[in-house]
Every structure is written in structure tokens, then in C-alpha cells.
Design an enzyme around this catalytic site. Structure first.
Site, mmCIF file in Angstrom:
data_model
loop_
_atom_site.group_PDB
_atom_site.id
_atom_site.type_symbol
_atom_site.label_atom_id
_atom_site.label_comp_id
_atom_site.label_asym_id
_atom_site.label_seq_id
_atom_site.Cartn_x
_atom_site.Cartn_y
_atom_site.Cartn_z
ATOM 1 N N ASP A 1 0.861 -1.184 0.000
ATOM 2 C CA ASP A 1 0.000 0.000 0.000
ATOM 3 C C ASP A 1 0.897 1.235 0.000
ATOM 4 O O ASP A 1 1.646 1.459 0.952
ATOM 5 C CB ASP A 1 -0.876 -0.039 1.264
ATOM 6 C CG ASP A 1 -1.922 1.051 1.270
ATOM 7 O OD1 ASP A 1 -2.763 1.063 2.190
ATOM 8 O OD2 ASP A 1 -1.909 1.908 0.365
ATOM 9 N N ASP B 1 -2.955 2.558 -5.977
ATOM 10 C CA ASP B 1 -1.841 2.593 -5.036
ATOM 11 C C ASP B 1 -1.746 1.335 -4.164
ATOM 12 O O ASP B 1 -1.089 1.346 -3.126
ATOM 13 C CB ASP B 1 -1.934 3.843 -4.140
ATOM 14 C CG ASP B 1 -3.169 3.840 -3.258
ATOM 15 O OD1 ASP B 1 -3.230 4.675 -2.330
ATOM 16 O OD2 ASP B 1 -4.063 3.007 -3.484
ATOM 17 N N GLU B 2 -2.383 0.255 -4.588
ATOM 18 C CA GLU B 2 -2.330 -0.984 -3.809
ATOM 19 C C GLU B 2 -2.224 -2.178 -4.735
ATOM 20 O O GLU B 2 -2.829 -2.179 -5.826
ATOM 21 C CB GLU B 2 -3.633 -1.205 -3.031
ATOM 22 C CG GLU B 2 -3.863 -0.322 -1.834
ATOM 23 C CD GLU B 2 -5.243 -0.589 -1.257
ATOM 24 O OE1 GLU B 2 -6.120 0.264 -1.460
ATOM 25 O OE2 GLU B 2 -5.428 -1.649 -0.634
#
Lengths: 74, 423
Positions: free
Chosen positions: B13, B108-109
């Protein structure tokens, strides 16, 4: 806006060295960030650069062969 | 035959992603409270705040003016989705150096299945450290990594240490972590579900794990009941899916808060067409067609309406979606200012703004997976070929490289926010 930029190729990457903006020459002390986008057929190489005091975003359009300076929105 | 090998799953993350990218791009922003949004002076919200801003009370989703009220020193930076998308694609390439089993969960993960590759890099922690170091060196960005035997717990693990964390949760440690963890910390438990669970006396993950299964099944159905019970025990058998095939979408939707309250119906329709094109594009990208079109409008006085229509056939073409939207929008939309309200050609807005549109949204639901059946109607096949070609061009050269002429200069185009795909 279109600007005049001097750049070199180093280790297979484009690297801006100085540029002229508003009749003043800025020497690039740090390339803070790089990214690439597409504009139709053009590949646009973006650089966030600093002269030690200010940060600018300049970009190179590989089809138009021009460098542009972008005003930062803060 | 030996025992089944336990999986090693990693969840990565990126920390305060948009804000971190902007701080990496500009030395003057580093260490300062910043928020990334649509820019100052507009009706925008905080998309991400830097850790410095969060410490001062700024939260994601807060309106910009509210954030500035709480934190007058906040620096608001206009978001640059192209920059974040590019960075995301490059980070995914880094992941793929360590395993080819990467599931991109959001911009973003990501989840990585490193069961087969961890040993090659000195173990799971060493592998994650190598990834974190490479991201830091290339982009000056930090991330939190969580390691566990399944996706659910790996995601939990990455949230336990932020920023720049690296946490491994073993099966022995799991019960202790779940014991007091609030139920909403589990991925998949949103506000509404939390409310239902809390009303049943389920406050923590361990409460959920201990709750009688038959009661969960009675309340939520067999599939959801078993799923919830497993979640409460930290059990998750779902694989890391590189093609994101497994998640079945229920709908594809886009909405947009207009830069200013709009009284011109043609402008509203323009934005609507743009949104329909985005919905169609995303549906085709994910391999779906839908049979129900839903639109929702919010007026300047925050009242609004939603209407839906069964199109009678499965569609994935933005223009078709738009035509269906128009048949439900036009009669339902409030009349825009009548001629008597025009003064010397200028529209007069009532004080409450109820004559103006603030937000437009479109959704395509009742989805099926596109089976790519050939149509016997030549015009239909030609249209499919055109859409396919346009999609291929936009995949290669960027979103909206080819688009409808009427929406060419629409500002919405800069805000697609689609999850980046790595070619």
C-alpha cells in the site's frame, strides 16, 4: 509555453541541464521527478526540476520536438 | 504427496500516494502539510493529504474549504492523474521483477503471491525490503507491506504500520490481532455493513469469528454468512488474480461534480455524454455489458433525483447508453430558467440554485460478461469494430486520444482516475 532548453542524454535517459524562462537562465540542480505521458502520437517526457530555489515542470514532446514550461497550480 | 504449501501473500500500500508523489516532485512541499485535490477556489475535496496534514486533522474526502479552515497553512495542490498513473505502472513493473502473480487492487495498492519466489530473494521479508528500497530509490516514495498467508490478513498487516511499514502476521499471532480489531478494519466491511453488524452486537473481528454461523447465514444468506464468518477468523481462500477476473462487478458508474452550477441544459448533456463514454469504455475494458441504465442528478440546492431504465438489450457503447439516458433525463429534468427569467440574454439563477445542476452521474447495471457474440446486423458489427479500434488507440496513446468531437474539450477528460494497466 515553449521555452529553450539545453539537455544531454545520460545512461539512456534525457536530462535537462538549463533552460531560459522570462529572459532568465535557470540551471537545473535537481531533477525531482520524471514521468511520461501520451498526447496522440507524441510521447511527452515530463520533468519536475529545481534550480535550488524554485521548482518548475518542463516537458519535451518527441513529435513536435519542443520543450514546454507548465505553470504550477497551487 | 506432501502437505499443501502454505501461501505467502504480500499486500503493498503506497503511503499517502498522491500527496507523496507531489512532495517527491517538489522539494518545497516536503515535510509540509499538503492536500491533493482539484485545486483551490473550486468545489473540490481532498483526495489525499500528506502525513503532516493528517496530523493536523485534515482527512481524505473533506472539502477543501473545510480542510483550509482546520489547517490554514495547508498547501492545496491540483492533482495530476497522468503522473500518478505513470508512477503506478512503473511500480507494478518493479513488483513483476519479483513475481508474475500481481493483482492490481487500486492505483496505489497491489497483492503479490510470492509463494514460489520468496526463497529466491532470501525470504518474504527480504523480498519486501528489496521492493520498498527500489521504489524509494526510483521515486522517493514509501509504502507499507503486509505479509500473511492470505489476502485478507496481508491487507490487515500492511495497515498496522504506516508509513514505511513491513509487518508479517503469522497464524499464531492472528487471534491476538483480531481480538480487539474493530470490524470496519476488515476489507469489505463498509459503513452500512458495520452498522448491521454492530446492531447484532458484533464490534470486533473476533466477535464476528465467534458469532454463530447459522445466525450469520440466516441474516445475510449462505454465501455472505460463510464469507463473513471466515473473515472474522482471518480465513480467506481467494487467490491473487493477475487478471482481476474474479471480482464480479455489479455496476459500472461515473459521476462528476461540475466546476460550477450549470443552467445550460446543453452543457449538462455534454457532461452526461462524457460520463456515458467513460462508463462504456470501462465496461468494455472489464468485459461487461449492461441492461439497465441509471442516471442521477443533484441540483444546486442539493435536492436531486435518480431514474433508471431497462434498455431491453445489453449495451456497452457510450453513445447508446447516452441515448437511453436522454429518454429518461429529458422529461425528468427540471425546466431550466424560462425566457421570463432571462435578463438581457443573461440567465438569472434563483438564490437556492434549484434551477441549476451541480452533479451528474451515470451507472450501467444488470451486468453480464460480454460473450462477444457476432451480430447478424452489419451496422452493429461495424460499430463494434469502430469501438474496438478506438479502444485500442486509447489503450496505446492515452485516454481520450480519440473521442467524440462534441466532448473534445471537456475538462472531465483529465480526471479519468482509471486503474492503470501495464502492457
Amino acid at each position: 509555453m515553449t521555452i529553450k532548453v539545453a539537455s544531454i542524454f545520460e545512461k539512456g535517459a534525457l536530462k535537462p541541464v538549463w533552460f531560459i524562462h522570462d529572459k532568465r537562465k535557470y540551471t537545473v540542480k535537481e531533477i525531482c521527478y520524471r514521468w511520461i505521458t501520451r498526447n496522440g502520437v507524441s510521447k511527452v517526457y515530463h520533468f519536475a526540476v529545481s534550480d535550488g530555489a524554485n521548482t518548475f515542470e518542463i516537458s519535451f514532446d518527441d513529435k513536435e520536438m519542443t520543450w514546454d514550461l507548465k505553470e504550477k497550480e497551487l | 504427496m506432501g502437505p499443501e504449501r502454505k501461501r505467502i501473500i504480500v499486500h503493498i500500500d503506497m503511503n499517502s500516494y498522491f500527496a507523496s508523489v507531489e512532495q517527491a516532485s517538489d522539494p518545497k512541499l516536503r515535510g509540509k502539510p499538503i492536500a491533493v485535490g482539484g485545486g483551490i477556489g473550486k468545489r473540490t475535496v481532498v483526495a489525499t493529504a500528506s502525513y503532516e496534514a493528517r496530523a493536523l486533522g485534515v482527512k481524505t474526502g473533506m472539502s477543501t474549504w473545510e480542510a483550509l479552515k482546520i489547517c490554514p497553512k495547508l498547501i492545496v495542490v491540483a492533482g495530476d492523474m497522468e503522473k500518478y498513473s505513470y508512477t503506478s505502472r512503473e511500480i507494478i513493473k518493479i513488483f513483476r521483477k519479483y513475481t508474475d502473480c500481481v493483482e492490481v487492487f487500486s492505483i496505489d495498492e497491489a497483492f503479490l503471491d510470492i509463494t514460489g519466489t520468496a526463497d529466491r530473494f532470501g525470504g518474504a521479508k527480504a523480498l519486501c525490503t528489496a521492493i520498498k528500497d527500489e521504489i524509494k530509490e526510483m521515486f522517493r516514495l514509501t509504502c507499507s507491506a503486509g505479509i500473511a498467508s492470505n489476502k485478507l490478513v496481508a491487507k490487515l498487516a500492511s495497515s498496522l504500520q504506516k508509513p514505511d511499514g513491513l509487518v508479517e502476521v503469522t497464524e499464531d499471532e492472528l487471534p491476538q490481532i483480531l481480538e480487539f480489531l474493530p470490524i470496519e478494519e476488515l476489507c469489505g466491511v463498509g459503513r452500512k455493513l458495520k452498522k448491521h453488524l454492530n446492531a447484532m452486537g458484533i464490534m470486533t473481528c473476533s466477535d464476528l469469528g465467534r458469532y454463530p454461523l447459522h445466525k450469520l447465514i440466516k441474516r445475510f444468506g449462505k454465501v455472505c454468512g460463510i464469507h463473513l464468518s471466515n473473515m472474522g477468523k482471518g480465513i480467506d481462500h481467494s487467490p491473487v488474480d493477475p487478471k482481476n477476473n474474479i471480482r464480479d462487478a455489479k455496476s459500472v458508474s461515473h459521476s462528476y461534480t461540475l466546476p460550477r452550477n450549470e443552467t445550460d441544459p446543453e452543457e449538462v448533456k455534454n457532461y452526461l455524454l462524457q460520463l456515458c463514454e467513460q462508463v462504456g469504455r470501462r465496461a468494455r475494458k472489464d468485459g461487461y455489458k449492461g441492461r439497465v441504465v441509471r442516471i442521477f442528478i443533484r441540483y444546486g440546492d442539493f435536492s436531486g433525483f435518480g431514474r433508471q431504465k431497462n434498455t431491453g438489450e445489453y449495451v456497452d457503447d457510450g453513445l447508446e447508453i447516452y441515448k437511453h439516458c436522454l429518454t429518461i433525463l429529458t422529461p425528468a429534468l427540471r425546466a431550466f430558467p424560462s425566457p421570463s427569467k432571462m435578463e438581457r440574454g443573461r440567465r438569472v439563477e434563483r438564490a437556492g440554485g434549484e434551477d441549476s445542476v451541480r452533479l451528474v452521474g451515470v451507472a450501467l447495471t444488470s451486468l453480464i460478461k460480454d460473450t462477444d457474440q457476432v451480430s447478424f446486423i452489419e451496422a452493429e458489427e461495424d460499430k463494434k469494430k469502430v469501438l474496438h479500434t478506438v479502444d485500442k488507440i486509447n489503450d496505446r496513446y492515452g485516454e481520450f486520444t480519440v473521442t467524440r468531437a462534441s466532448i473534445m474539450h471537456n475538462k472531465l477528460q483529465q480526471k479519468t482516475g482509471m486503474i492503470p494497466r501495464v502492457n
